[in-house]
Structure formats: C-alpha cells, structure tokens
Write a protein that holds these residues in place. Structure first.
Motif, mmCIF file in Angstrom:
data_model
loop_
_atom_site.group_PDB
_atom_site.id
_atom_site.type_symbol
_atom_site.label_atom_id
_atom_site.label_comp_id
_atom_site.label_asym_id
_atom_site.label_seq_id
_atom_site.Cartn_x
_atom_site.Cartn_y
_atom_site.Cartn_z
ATOM 1 N N ALA A 82 18.241 33.601 -26.444
ATOM 2 C CA ALA A 82 18.876 33.040 -27.643
ATOM 3 C C ALA A 82 20.092 32.203 -27.276
ATOM 4 C CB ALA A 82 19.271 34.164 -28.598
ATOM 5 N N LEU A 83 20.910 32.708 -26.347
ATOM 6 C CA LEU A 83 22.102 31.962 -25.916
ATOM 7 C C LEU A 83 21.714 30.622 -25.319
ATOM 8 C CD1 LEU A 83 25.076 31.573 -25.207
ATOM 9 C CD2 LEU A 83 24.700 32.971 -23.151
ATOM 10 N N TRP A 84 20.734 30.652 -24.424
ATOM 11 C CA TRP A 84 20.343 29.402 -23.782
ATOM 12 C C TRP A 84 19.671 28.444 -24.759
ATOM 13 C CZ3 TRP A 84 21.418 26.609 -19.755
ATOM 14 C CH2 TRP A 84 22.099 27.201 -18.689
ATOM 15 N N LEU A 85 18.891 28.992 -25.670
ATOM 16 C CA LEU A 85 18.246 28.136 -26.657
ATOM 17 C C LEU A 85 19.299 27.446 -27.527
ATOM 18 C CD1 LEU A 85 15.579 27.171 -27.875
ATOM 19 C CD2 LEU A 85 15.617 29.181 -29.374
ATOM 20 N N GLY A 86 20.294 28.208 -27.989
ATOM 21 C CA GLY A 86 21.364 27.613 -28.779
ATOM 22 C C GLY A 86 22.151 26.583 -28.000
ATOM 23 N N ARG A 87 22.430 26.888 -26.732
ATOM 24 C CA ARG A 87 23.173 25.948 -25.890
ATOM 25 C C ARG A 87 22.393 24.646 -25.717
ATOM 26 N NH1 ARG A 87 24.509 28.968 -20.971
ATOM 27 N NH2 ARG A 87 26.529 29.448 -21.942
ATOM 28 N N ASP A 133 30.568 33.831 -24.318
ATOM 29 C CA ASP A 133 29.840 32.581 -24.085
ATOM 30 C C ASP A 133 29.173 32.089 -25.366
ATOM 31 O OD1 ASP A 133 30.584 32.574 -21.458
ATOM 32 O OD2 ASP A 133 28.687 33.380 -20.702
ATOM 33 N N ALA A 134 28.575 33.028 -26.114
ATOM 34 C CA ALA A 134 27.867 32.635 -27.335
ATOM 35 C C ALA A 134 28.838 32.120 -28.385
ATOM 36 C CB ALA A 134 27.073 33.817 -27.881
ATOM 37 N N ARG A 135 29.970 32.768 -28.548
ATOM 38 C CA ARG A 135 30.943 32.320 -29.548
ATOM 39 C C ARG A 135 31.544 30.969 -29.150
ATOM 40 N NH1 ARG A 135 31.588 36.000 -33.344
ATOM 41 N NH2 ARG A 135 31.241 38.201 -32.851
#
Length: 535
Positions: A75-80, A107-109
């Motif tokens: 999810a983090l990488w997809l959002g990034r 990192d996500a925030r």
C-alpha cells in the motif's frame, strides 16, 4: 509449495541486494505457473519500482493491495508511485491504509502530506507533518515542508520555529534554507535573504531547484530596487524552466493555448451571440458571479476583500466549467454551441452548478467563481448564464505582463507562456482580443475594476462594486487583511494581499522599459484601449 516459498525467498534476496531484474525474472516464472500468486506480484511490483518502471509497478502492486489488505508495504509503495505519477486522488486510500501500520506510519504520513499538498488540502497536510514531528522531532523534511506551508498560510512566527528546527537537523536542507530566505525577505531583510540564496547557489542543485533559487533571488533584488540584476535573475530562472522542465512548453492546442484562443475568436466572429438560439432564463435565485482578469491583475486582492463580506463566498482558481467545456467547446463540439436546445442549456447549467456545489463551504447569498482566465470563456458564461454579473479586473498591460514574467507559477494551462517575455506579450494580446470579442456580443452586466484604483481608493472602489452586486456595505471588507492571515491563499499573491495596500507595483514597468521594448507593438494598442498613460 516448498519450492514456491524457496523461489519467493530467492526473489526477495535479489530485491534486497538491488538486483531488481533478477527478482523480476524469478517472479515471471512463478506467475507463468500460477497467475494468482499475489506474493510474486508484490515482489515483482517492488522490483519494478526499484528500477523506475512506475507504470509496471502500479499494475502489479494494485493487484496486491487491497486484495491483501494486511500488506501495508504494498500500500505504501502503491501510494508513493501514484504520487510520483501525479495521480494524487488514487494515492490517498493506499497511503491512509499504510499510515495505520506503526512501522510504516512516518513514511506513509510523509507521502500522504505531500499528496494532500498537491491536492490543495493544506490544513490536512499540516496535520500529517505535525503527527510525524510528534514521533520524530528531528525529521528535517517534515519540519521544512511544514514551515513552507505555514509561510504560505502567512503564519510567519510558527514557520520560523519550524524552519529553525529543520535547519538544526540539517543545516543545508534546501527547502528549509529557501523558506528561511523567504521569511527574511518578508521581514524586510532582503539583503540577508539575498546572501542566503547566493550561498545556496554555490551548491549543486537540480535545474528545477536552481530556477527556484534564481526566482527568489530576483525577488530580493527587486525589493532592493536593483532592477537590472533582478531582471537578469528572473530571466535565468525562466530559461531554466523553459528548457529543462517537462512542462516548460505550453500546449498551443490546450484549453488555454494560443491556437485554441485564435480558433475561438474566429468562431465567435463567424457566430456572434446575436445569432444564437435563445437561452432560457436562469430561475435559480442564487446566480453565480464571475471574477475574471488577466493573471496578476489584482484578482486575488479583490478576492480577499470580497471574501471578508459576510454575504459573499469566493471559490478560487477551480475550473467549474471543465465538463461543460469538454461537451460544448472543445474540438468539433463548438459547432453546436450557438444552437443549443433549451434542454441542453439547462443540463449544462446544472453540470456547472453541481461542480460548484461540491467546492462550497457555506450557504452565503452570493457565490463568486474566481478563475482569471475565464476571460477566455466569457461567451460560454453568457451562453449558460446570460444575466450573470461579471467582475473584470484591469491593470496596466505592461505591469501585468512584467509581473507574470517575474512570477513563479505552477506550470499548467497557460502558465508556461509566461516563461518567455515575448510569449507573455503575445498571450496578453490574444487573450484580451478574444475577451473583447466576447464583450462586444454578450449582454451580461460587466463591472470593470482597475487595479490602480482599487489600491489607491480602496473603500470607494469596494462600495461601488457592492452596489453593482446589489449587496449592502459591510465594514468587514476593510479588515480583509486580518481575515486573510487566517486563510490559506492558494495563489502566487498570498504574500502581497496580507500587506497594507501599497503602490510599489504601479508603473513598475518603467524600471524595465528597455527590456519591455520588444512588447511595445503588442501592448501599445491595449494601453491605449484601456486608457493608460503611454509613458
């Protein structure tokens, strides 16, 4: 199954060692045997991201999340990756999911704050940076980015604290140094800010960051009345953007492009509004008011004054006509505009109102749609709202063009034209010619407000404008600066409108008369048309 697990572990080892290609090859083999193997998609997607293959990475990772809702790394990488691709709305959900994982939340925030900033949701972005700093007070990027947002919100004291916090963590942090210089200049320390920026220019930067430094240096020199050097820095900044930025060249075919403007004016001359089919009356008691004008003509100053009135809501810089324009203006659709049926007009009017309603924050009696370059689409405003009031900001064409050339805009729509002074003059001539052709044919009530009069005779000017809008006087408009300090102003004029009214920018073109000489042939007819002094 054991063999599959071994292969997945081997692919993960390749990924961790930086061998993305090796990881992808193993995952390709696994997926050829089992096209539903989500761990292989996850590893292959991460490898593609590592190799800069963003589209491929998004394809793979979007299969993993949210199908594997617990895979917050995906999810983090997809959002990034969505953020890198400029797909900001799509980035929100995966980043919000990743932020719920304690190990990933910083990192996500941080990614989420960057996305929210691009979506112009500044207050929410600030909240995310504050949460990061509560967890990691020495997070220089979060502190610097939050300081930048606070400066843009005119919370200067708070920005000063954050920028010093960022510089304590990283003395050479680019964003922190840039924001520090901006704060110094806003405190009247232009020479000190100049020294800071010149020091930064000694370091190696990307061409984009170098252009930002040069533009800000130009602002410092302008404040110190060093006009030749200021112009040189602005020119250097714009040249870098024009030559190096991927969006540094305007699209002549776009909705605000020069070819489109010429096409619209030619069509309007062949199809004047007096020959159009009749428009049904707008029976809605709350009719929109349209605030237009060439960029840098004072629309933001007027916006702030009107927004302070208790009966007025100004919605700024959003293309509410976007859907209607695609249906009735873009391409061959324009041929049907003159003979729209009453039902088509009512449908288009409703499309506009639905877009407007989504952005409203109140139920005030008067709503103002402020998009300066709607001056290109005055004929479309007339087609849907033939009795809507139009506020048209005017400013000396020479000052307007110079200010556009000096300004650092987001490079979208017409803004890349302002990276070249001659293009700026050409664009002004084309835009005003189309606007005049519309004004010659429409019946809407139009109020022309000169920037120079607004600055020098503010209260009488606002009195007259409120009379035009049939609204009562309110002393609140005189306190617009105090209200502006608590608002996020998402235009390049956010610094100027919180200052006391000042005449410094009136007639500024005279300091640059030599540099402005190539624009004389384009601008002189408009100087005369709007009755500005020739010299």
């Amino acid at each position: 199954m054991t063999g599959i697990h071994q292969q997945l572990r081997l692919a993960a080892q390749h990924l961790q060692s930086g061998d993305g290609l090796g990881c992808q090859m193993i995952c390709n083999e696994l997926l050829s045997n089992d096209p539903q193997l989500l761990p292989a998609y996850n590893l292959r997607g991460l490898a593609a991201a590592q190799r800069g293959e963003h589209a491929a990475a998004i394809r793979d990772l979007s299969r993993v999340w949210p199908a594997q809702a617990l895979n917050k790394q995906a999810a983090l990488w997809l959002g990034r990756l969505y953020r890198i691709q400029g797909e900001y709305l799509q980035a929100l959900a995966p980043l919000e999911a990743a932020a719920a994982e304690n190990m990933l939340q910083v990192d996500a925030r941080y990614e989420l704050a960057r996305v929210l900033t691009r979506l112009r949701r500044s207050n929410e972005a600030q909240e995310q940076y504050q949460l990061i700093l509560a967890l990691q007070p020495a997070h220089a990027d979060a502190a610097a980015n939050l300081a930048f947002l606070l400066e843009r919100a005119n919370r200067l004291a708070d920005a000063e604290v954050l920028v010093d916090q960022a510089l304590q963590a990283d003395a050479n942090h680019f964003m922190a140094q840039l924001t520090k210089a901006t704060l110094e200049r806003r405190k009247g320390l232009a020479a000190q800010a100049q020294g800071r920026l010149e020091s930064q220019l000694q370091h190696k930067h990307s061409s984009m960051n170098e252009s930002i430094l040069l533009n800000q240096l130009g602002q410092c020199l302008l404040d110190q009345q060093d006009y030749p050097e200021a112009f040189e820095r602005f020119a250097q900044s714009n040249t870098l953007l024009r030559e190096q930025h991927p969006l540094g060249r305007a699209s002549d075919q776009g909705s605000y492009g020069l070819n489109t403007i010429a096409h619209l004016e030619d069509w309007l001359k062949q199809n004047p509004p007096r020959h159009w089919s009749e428009s049904p009356l707008d029976t809605d008691p709350q009719k929109p008011v349209f605030l237009v004008g060439f960029p840098r003509s004072g629309t933001t100053l007027l916006d702030q004054a009107l927004s302070a009135h208790p009966d007025i809501e100004v919605l700024e810089e959003y293309e509410f006509f976007d859907e209607v324009r695609r249906d009735w203006v873009d391409g061959s659709a324009l041929q049907s505009l003159a003979q729209m049926s009453p039902q088509d007009q009512l449908t288009a009017r409703q499309q506009y109102r639905q877009a407007l309603q989504k952005r409203r924050r109140s139920n005030k009696a008067c709503v103002v749609d402020k998009l300066p370059l709607n001056l290109l689409y005055l004929f479309l405003i007339h087609r849907l709202f033939p009795d809507a009031r139009i506020l048209f900001m005017l400013r000396d064409p020479r000052d307007v063009c110079l200010s556009c050339y000096f300004q650092s805009f987001d490079l979208q729509g017409a803004m890349p034209y302002f990276l070249d002074l001659q293009d700026t003059g050409n664009y002004y001539q084309a835009a005003m010619s189309l606007a005049q052709s519309s004004l010659d044919g429409i019946s809407n009530p139009v109020y022309f407000q000169r920037y120079e009069q607004l600055v020098s005779n503010f209260e009488p000017a606002i009195h007259a404008m409120l009379n035009f809008l049939e609204l009562p006087w309110s002393d609140e408009v005189l306190n617009y600066r105090q209200k502006s300090e608590s608002r996020v102003i998402d235009t390049p004029s956010y610094q100027q409108v919180t200052r006391p009214l000042y005449p410094d920018s009136i007639g500024r073109w005279r300091h640059f008369s030599l540099q402005m000489e190539p624009l004389k042939a384009r601008l002189s007819p408009w100087v005369e048309h709007f009755d500005y002094p020739a010299n």
